[in-house]
Write an enzyme that holds these catalytic residues in place. Structure first.
Site, PDB file in Angstrom:
ATOM      1  N   HIS A  20      28.705  35.836  33.684  1.00  0.00           N
ATOM      2  CA  HIS A  20      29.774  35.183  34.458  1.00  0.00           C
ATOM      3  C   HIS A  20      31.003  36.087  34.550  1.00  0.00           C
ATOM      4  O   HIS A  20      31.696  36.108  35.573  1.00  0.00           O
ATOM      5  CB  HIS A  20      30.192  33.872  33.784  1.00  0.00           C
ATOM      6  CG  HIS A  20      29.294  32.713  34.029  1.00  0.00           C
ATOM      7  ND1 HIS A  20      29.230  32.062  35.251  1.00  0.00           N
ATOM      8  CD2 HIS A  20      28.439  32.055  33.203  1.00  0.00           C
ATOM      9  CE1 HIS A  20      28.369  31.055  35.164  1.00  0.00           C
ATOM     10  NE2 HIS A  20      27.873  31.033  33.931  1.00  0.00           N
ATOM     11  N   HIS A  78      21.989  27.209  34.825  1.00  0.00           N
ATOM     12  CA  HIS A  78      22.482  28.592  34.817  1.00  0.00           C
ATOM     13  C   HIS A  78      21.487  29.545  35.466  1.00  0.00           C
ATOM     14  O   HIS A  78      20.304  29.533  35.142  1.00  0.00           O
ATOM     15  CB  HIS A  78      22.755  29.034  33.380  1.00  0.00           C
ATOM     16  CG  HIS A  78      23.273  30.438  33.273  1.00  0.00           C
ATOM     17  ND1 HIS A  78      24.599  30.724  33.075  1.00  0.00           N
ATOM     18  CD2 HIS A  78      22.640  31.642  33.355  1.00  0.00           C
ATOM     19  CE1 HIS A  78      24.767  32.039  33.033  1.00  0.00           C
ATOM     20  NE2 HIS A  78      23.579  32.612  33.204  1.00  0.00           N
ATOM     21  N   GLU A 108      19.352  26.418  29.621  1.00  0.00           N
ATOM     22  CA  GLU A 108      20.237  25.647  30.506  1.00  0.00           C
ATOM     23  C   GLU A 108      19.618  25.544  31.898  1.00  0.00           C
ATOM     24  O   GLU A 108      19.408  26.579  32.550  1.00  0.00           O
ATOM     25  CB  GLU A 108      21.620  26.317  30.606  1.00  0.00           C
ATOM     26  CG  GLU A 108      22.347  26.423  29.274  1.00  0.00           C
ATOM     27  CD  GLU A 108      23.614  27.271  29.352  1.00  0.00           C
ATOM     28  OE1 GLU A 108      24.401  27.225  28.390  1.00  0.00           O
ATOM     29  OE2 GLU A 108      23.810  27.979  30.370  1.00  0.00           O
ATOM     30  N   ASP A 119      26.637  28.631  37.653  1.00  0.00           N
ATOM     31  CA  ASP A 119      26.163  27.348  37.133  1.00  0.00           C
ATOM     32  C   ASP A 119      26.229  26.358  38.282  1.00  0.00           C
ATOM     33  O   ASP A 119      27.275  26.256  38.944  1.00  0.00           O
ATOM     34  CB  ASP A 119      27.052  26.846  35.994  1.00  0.00           C
ATOM     35  CG  ASP A 119      27.008  27.747  34.769  1.00  0.00           C
ATOM     36  OD1 ASP A 119      26.073  28.560  34.655  1.00  0.00           O
ATOM     37  OD2 ASP A 119      27.912  27.631  33.930  1.00  0.00           O
TER      38      ASP A 119
END
Length: 224
Positions: free
Chosen positions: A133, A207, A204, A140
């Protein structure tokens, strides 16, 4: 160049001519990042770290409302969006987080002081190493209806635990902890993102990476 970007942020924040979030945006643009909605206006954005609806329970980004990414990553996201709408015309991508300044990465890291470090790194990258990121190469997101209502993915964004693990979905379905509809919705998201050129991760469902961290480090600088 990095120091110039930091100086811009501090100067505008101190003079009050721009908010801190606006100064951060200006610095990201100066580093070549782009607003994803300028690449594809149909993409929806609700930055969760500009709200209290996140695992920190605090507003981390202030009044930042636009999602920025490296141009190549934004183009991949637009490609995923196009694939999604071609196959599911009533659905849209809804971005929860994109490029993230390293200062915010420290805030997220420090919000989990009691979690063992190996466990903490599953959910928040060590700011000393940098998150994907931080390079503007990760996003996300979820899938939502045209009016912004997220599909049921089985957990909220930022849920820490096995229910959010893509790697455990079949097992969780058999145990009755996830429904087939929830897994199908995740598949819709993953299929679109993979068609766009993104890779998913184990822990996740929300993500996705446009590049590996190693490649991002070789090509881009961290957003401070």
């Amino acid at each position: 160049m990095r120091f110039i970007a930091i100086l811009i942020v501090l100067t505008y924040a101190l003079t009050g001519s721009l908010s801190l979030a606006q100064a951060v945006e200006k610095a990201m643009v100066k580093q070549g990042l782009v607003n994803v909605q300028e690449v594809d206006p149909s993409i929806l954005v609700e930055l969760k770290y500009s709200t209290t609806d996140n695992f920190v329970g605090k507003d981390v980004y202030g009044d930042l409302t636009r999602a920025y990414m490296q141009p190549m990553a934004a183009k991949k996201l637009a490609s995923a969006s196009k694939y999604l709408q071609t196959n599911h015309p009533d659905l849209r991508l809804l971005v929860y987080d994109a490029a993230r300044p390293r200062s915010a990465q420290w805030n997220l890291w420090n919000a989990l002081p009691n979690m063992p470090e190996n466990e903490r790194q599953k959910y928040v990258a060590d700011p000393r190493k940098g998150s994907i990121h931080n390079y503007g190469c990760a996003v996300d997101l979820t899938v939502a209806t045209k009016d912004g209502k997220p599909l049921d993915m089985g957990t909220k964004y930022d849920f820490f635990g096995e229910l959010a693990y893509p790697s455990r979905e079949e097992e969780l379905l058999k145990a009755g902890k996830l429904t087939q509809e929830q897994i199908n919705n995740r598949h819709i998201l993953r299929t679109a993102m993979r068609q766009g050129g993104f890779s998913s991760i184990e822990f996740e469902w929300w993500h996705f990476n446009a590049l590996s961290r190693e490649k991002a480090k070789m090509v881009f600088r961290i957003v401070d």
